[in-house]
Design an enzyme around this catalytic site. Sequence first.
Site, PDB file in Angstrom:
ATOM      1  N   THR A 126      -4.994  -7.009  -2.785  1.00  0.00           N
ATOM      2  CA  THR A 126      -4.607  -7.627  -4.051  1.00  0.00           C
ATOM      3  C   THR A 126      -4.043  -6.615  -5.031  1.00  0.00           C
ATOM      4  O   THR A 126      -4.212  -5.407  -4.877  1.00  0.00           O
ATOM      5  CB  THR A 126      -5.753  -8.422  -4.727  1.00  0.00           C
ATOM      6  OG1 THR A 126      -5.201  -9.528  -5.402  1.00  0.00           O
ATOM      7  CG2 THR A 126      -6.582  -7.604  -5.674  1.00  0.00           C
ATOM      8  N   GLY A 179       4.549  -4.785  -4.548  1.00  0.00           N
ATOM      9  CA  GLY A 179       4.658  -5.624  -3.363  1.00  0.00           C
ATOM     10  C   GLY A 179       5.628  -5.075  -2.328  1.00  0.00           C
ATOM     11  O   GLY A 179       5.507  -5.375  -1.143  1.00  0.00           O
ATOM     12  N   THR A 186      -0.010  -6.735  -0.857  1.00  0.00           N
ATOM     13  CA  THR A 186       0.526  -7.347  -2.071  1.00  0.00           C
ATOM     14  C   THR A 186       1.805  -8.082  -1.718  1.00  0.00           C
ATOM     15  O   THR A 186       2.696  -7.507  -1.114  1.00  0.00           O
ATOM     16  CB  THR A 186       0.827  -6.261  -3.131  1.00  0.00           C
ATOM     17  OG1 THR A 186      -0.383  -5.550  -3.415  1.00  0.00           O
ATOM     18  CG2 THR A 186       1.361  -6.864  -4.409  1.00  0.00           C
TER      19      THR A 186
END
Length: 185
Positions: free
Chosen positions: A11, A168, A174
Amino acid sequence: MRSDQTMIKSTTILALISPEQRCAVMACDGQATMDTMVIKRNTRKVYRLYDDHVLVGFAGATADCLALLDRLEGKLKKHNGQLRRAAVDMTKEWRTDRILRQLEAIVVAVSEEALLMISGSGDVLEPDEGIVGIGSGGAYALAAGRALLAETDLPLETIARKSLEIAGSIDIYTNQEIVLERITW
């Protein structure tokens, strides 16, 4: 002694506060993983508490995080929305309660009063620069956010989104399904 920051393997949460702009923003990616498998792409990890005056995000085991959000909501009510007092009160309980002590999570909370990172190790940290990142992509998002804050006049929402996009593109835990929340005062 455990280090909560190194336990979180997935995360990304990024939070920013601007007293000058009278707002705060929190963003998260949407990926939920179990071991090396993606289970869900659009998980919500940012919540509004205390009548939408506090944004809270978490990294860690989902059930543990949700249990802590319930506790924090109760502490906010007990302390009339005073985030620092609620966070310290919750952290004391988190460290001393036999069951809560086992929870594996890191919580970020932001209100008009403060931006805080809260951990089960007893940390209630308020960053100097008004920005904090947690989770496996947190350091990448934090670095990108700091650079964008220093070198641009972009709105906080744009900085948060771009920072998570950068994280990301680097961190395998992510994704690009970004959830963004804003509070103003």
